[in-house]
Design an enzyme around this catalytic site. Structure first.
Site, PDB file in Angstrom:
ATOM      1  N   SER A 148      15.947  -4.469 -17.183  1.00 51.50           N
ATOM      2  CA  SER A 148      15.109  -4.824 -17.869  1.00 51.50           C
ATOM      3  C   SER A 148      14.013  -4.699 -15.754  1.00 51.50           C
ATOM      4  CB  SER A 148      15.194  -5.756 -17.828  1.00 51.50           C
ATOM      5  OG  SER A 148      14.740  -5.425 -19.361  1.00 51.50           O
ATOM      6  N   GLU A 155      -2.230  -2.154  -7.902  1.00 51.65           N
ATOM      7  CA  GLU A 155      -3.171  -1.829  -9.155  1.00 51.65           C
ATOM      8  C   GLU A 155      -2.782  -2.583 -10.240  1.00 51.65           C
ATOM      9  OE1 GLU A 155      -3.195   1.582  -5.825  1.00 51.65           O
ATOM     10  OE2 GLU A 155      -1.496  -0.100  -7.379  1.00 51.65           O
ATOM     11  N   SER A 156      -1.482  -2.847  -9.987  1.00 51.85           N
ATOM     12  CA  SER A 156      -1.424  -3.743 -11.128  1.00 51.85           C
ATOM     13  C   SER A 156       0.056  -3.919 -11.368  1.00 51.85           C
ATOM     14  CB  SER A 156      -1.864  -3.552 -12.624  1.00 51.85           C
ATOM     15  OG  SER A 156      -1.640  -4.595 -13.383  1.00 51.85           O
ATOM     16  N   HIS A 161      12.208  -1.384 -19.539  1.00 53.57           N
ATOM     17  CA  HIS A 161      13.303  -1.740 -20.014  1.00 53.57           C
ATOM     18  C   HIS A 161      14.392  -0.638 -21.065  1.00 53.57           C
ATOM     19  CE1 HIS A 161      16.366  -4.839 -21.595  1.00 53.57           C
ATOM     20  NE2 HIS A 161      16.347  -3.704 -22.975  1.00 53.57           N
ATOM     21  N   CYS A 176      -5.553  -0.672 -12.535  1.00 56.28           N
ATOM     22  CA  CYS A 176      -6.420  -1.390 -12.484  1.00 56.28           C
ATOM     23  C   CYS A 176      -7.941  -0.356 -11.372  1.00 56.28           C
ATOM     24  CB  CYS A 176      -7.267  -2.895 -11.640  1.00 56.28           C
ATOM     25  SG  CYS A 176      -6.415  -3.724 -13.293  1.00 56.28           S
TER      26      CYS A 176
END
Length: 770
Positions: A148, A155-156, A161, A176
């Site tokens: 994971s 930007e975010s 996984h 974003c």
């Protein structure tokens, strides 16, 4: 105390100040590291953990569309700088919205999915490919297998996984910033789809709340609904995504997971009974879909149904169209259907977007393929009868047929660009442009532009000219009043046409449910001549079938040139569905004919009845008595009971009236000219004495065969009678779904026009049906 002890100096330190100083120093150090550290990190490998902090990279805004130069090749995110100010760029980053990309891949190499280092590298490279900025990431090796990872972006974020034993990885990327995420999909596939037989599914959504909701990828666009949002698609392949000078053009190949082989797929693959591939998408041909500014235009699997429904009803509403004009239809399919008519001598196509035509030729060749039509060019655009004009259709018509132009058409010239010669008018004009519900300035203006509409109608030949307009999604019974809802532009268009009595005499709306759209699509036929147009519109299915045989070109392959339209299909177009009537009758004030959509169950019914045990006698409960008068050589029908005004008179008998078309009646009269056909002569005499012509101009005669024909008719000046039409309107509106649905009832049912006393004779009004 020793001397050494005396020499030591002790200081008192406030632990709170100490912690505050340490925390501040750590924060400053972390910030400096992020700001000035290396652009990529080698990462720190711990048992089961990969962690990295990456430095800042130069961020540049990008254009809000993506391009692909070649079919099937993903376009790269452009790094073209804009002229936006730094404040604007900051505003874009901090806007409460974003893009969310979900990618699921199966069939991936197990060793790759269990290697946190290789996966971390792929994640970092994916971020780079998207023009994004990685701040830090963290990967964790799971026990016994799997990894994971999550990465924090300027930007975010990005995360995934893995399930190595199943060969599956699920990844999501949320940003974003303004950089488009769609171009990064092929890069993600190249970096993560490691294996010989991988399969990828992906979904793209616009999230949050935009200050400007005009993005053609937004969640209400057709492109998002059909292509970007669905995750479980068997095939989703971008063919072209290009911004022309006028609009965004997107062409995709799609195949859903539950699609199965078509008839033609089965023939091509020689599928045999029992083959399991009948029920899988393995051999199914992907559907190629065209979007303009995010709005679905056509699909190769259903485009013939759509374009046949658009073109042929209007063409056959004209006795023999020679000159046709088309507005829009850049794919070429509308033109293809027009060129199937033998009568065509000239077809002028006005398509504003030249790039759309070029792309359609290359990537949608089926739509402009005329190679199978006898006497036509291989490509419809190249046919000698076609004049292709790349300009604004509105301006083209206004310049030639506007109110300020002399539209004398006595000349026979075909030079539509000679400014000194009045242009020759068209027999049929087809508008295959924007839907009226499209939320665009152009759509709004086109469907409310009086000058444009007047020019279109003026361009039609005065005797039999026909205009056809595709008018978007069909009406439904739950809609509000048409001028209040999302179809305000369509209602405004209808009203404007209705208010042009010198240019429009009849309008018909119809819909087709097999166009490939989520809901039935609708079309509007507008006629200059009501009598000619109505008679052809209401032609019987066998008449249309013969016209198709007589007027449509043959094919080299001997296949039928029309796959959907025929007489029976046209029959379904003649009666607009109930929803059109329902919405029409919500107009204010409500049209008068809306009071007559159905017989009122509260109104009394008075019928003439025959005794069931003796056909030569009237039943005891018959409301009427019919008596033969030798003196006048006629019947007299009187009331056995009092009949209130408005009551239905003999509806059972009137409903049994039969209809005969003008052609059939003319053939009967011609047969009598040969002599020796007294039966036909007797039938014609009966028809002449007991019939009336359709009040709706439908080229048919109604013949009364029940007791109603025994009633007398008031003579001129005698009295006004006491029996009249159920629907009293004397003039049919230019447009009325009510008339189109109930014209037969309006043409046969009678009511008492005043109270009729017991024993009083029933007398029809003179010239009742004129």
């Amino acid at each position: 105390m020793t001397a050494n002890d005396n020499n030591k100096q002790r200081y008192a330190i406030d632990i709170r100040v100490f912690l505050a100083v340490i925390t501040t120093a750590m924060t400053i150090a972390f910030g400096v590291g992020v700001a000035f550290g290396p652009s990529t990190g080698a990462g720190i490998v711990l048992p089961g953990v990969v962690t990295s902090v990456l430095g800042d990279e130069k961020w540049q805004p990008v254009i809000d569309h993506y391009e692909a130069g070649d079919a099937g090749e993903a376009g790269k995110a452009s790094t073209t700088t804009t002229t936006s100010t730094q404040d604007d760029e900051e505003s874009d980053i901090h806007e409460p919205s974003g893009q969310h990309l979900l990618i699921d891949i199966k069939g991936v190499e197990s060793a790759f999915l269990d290697s946190e280092e290789r996966l971390a590298h792929a994640m970092v490279e994916s971020v780079k490919a998207g023009g994004l900025t990685m701040l830090s990431y963290h990967c964790h090796k799971l026990i016994p297998t799997g990894v994971s990872c999550v990465g924090v972006l300027l930007e975010s974020h990005i995360s995934f996984h893995t399930w190595p034993e199943d060969g599956v990885i699920t990844l999501d990327l949320f940003t974003c910033g303004p950089n488009p995420l769609l171009p990064v999909i092929p890069d993600v596939e190249a970096l993560f789809a490691i294996g010989d037989n991988t399969e990828t599914q992906w979904s793209h959504e616009l999230r949050g709340f935009r200050r400007d909701d005009s993005n053609y990828l937004d969640n209400v666009s057709d492109l998002n609904y059909w292509i970007l949002s669905p995750l479980e698609m068997h095939t989703k392949k971008k063919i072209v995504s290009k911004r022309s000078k006028l609009q965004q053009i997107d062409i995709w190949d799609i195949l859903e997971v539950d699609d199965t082989p078509s008839y033609y797929d089965a023939l091509k693959a020689n599928l045999q009974p029992g083959d399991p591939r009948w029920t899988t998408p393995e051999l199914a041909t992907p559907d190629r879909v065209l979007f303009l500014d995010g709005t679905l235009q056509s699909m190769t699997s259903t485009e013939r149904e759509y374009h046949e429904a658009l073109v042929h009803p209007a063409m056959f509403a004209h006795p023999g169209p020679k000159r046709v004009a088309l507005i829009g239809g850049g794919e070429g399919a509308t033109l293809r259907e027009v060129l199937k008519h033998k009568t065509i001598e000239s077809a002028v196509m006005i398509e504003m977007d030249e790039e759309l035509v070029a792309l359609s030729r290359e990537f949608l060749p089926q739509m402009s393929d005329c190679s199978d039509l006898v006497g036509r060019a291989a490509n419809c655009f190249d046919d000698d009868l076609v004049t292709l004009v790349h300009t604004d259709g509105r301006q083209w018509f206004v310049d030639r047929f506007g109110t300020s132009v002399n539209n004398d058409t006595t000349t026979t010239t075909t030079d539509t660009d000679n400014e000194h010669t009045p242009p020759q008018k068209f027999d049929v004009v087809i508008v295959d442009a924007l839907d009226p519900e499209d939320d665009s300035v152009m759509s709004e203006s086109r469907y409310s532009d009086d000058m444009f509409l007047t020019s279109l109608l003026t361009s039609l030949s005065d005797d039999d000219g026909v205009l056809i307009i595709q008018v978007g999604t069909a009406a439904n019974i739950h809609e509000p009043r048409a001028d209040l809802g999302v179809y305000q532009s369509r209602e405004r268009l209808f009203r404007m046409l209705e208010d042009m009595p010198t240019l429009v005499e009849a309008m018909f709306v119809y819909e087709e449910a097999h166009c490939g759209f989520l809901e039935p699509h609708s079309f509007l036929v507008v006629c200059r001549n009501a009598q000619s147009c109505r008679s052809r519109w209401w032609a019987e299915s066998d008449t249309i079938d013969y016209q198709v045989y007589d007027r449509i070109l043959q094919t080299h392959s001997k296949d039928r040139p029309l796959v959907h339209y025929d007489g029976s299909t046209h029959f379904t177009y003649r009666f607009p569905p109930k929803a059109w009537e329902t919405v029409y009758c919500r107009r204010e004030p409500m049209p008068e004919e809306c009071h007559y959509m159905a017989l009122d169950p509260k109104v009394q019914v008075f019928d003439y009845k025959i005794d069931e045990t003796n056909a030569e006698q009237e039943a005891p409960d018959s409301a009427f008595h019919a008596e033969w008068l030798e003196k006048s050589d006629s019947y007299k029908v009187t009331a056995n009971v009092d009949i209130p005004q408005g009551s239905y008179i003999m509806p059972t008998h009137l409903a049994a009236s039969f209809m005969i078309g003008d052609d059939a009646l003319s053939n009967l009269r011609q047969n009598t000219a040969l002599g020796g056909v007294t039966v036909i002569e007797g039938l014609l005499d009966f028809i002449d004495a007991n019939s009336h012509y359709s009040t709706g101009g439908l080229s048919r005669t109604y013949v009364e065969i029940g007791a109603s024909f025994l009633m007398a008719t008031s003579g001129d000046g005698e009295n006004d009678g006491n029996v009249g039409k159920w629907m009293p309107l004397s003039k049919r509106p230019v447009y009325s779904p009510v008339f189109d649905r109930h014209h037969v009832s309006f043409d046969v049912f009678l009511v008492a026009t005043r109270d009729i006393k017991e024993g009083e004779e029933l007398v029809k009004k003179d010239k009742l049906w004129e």
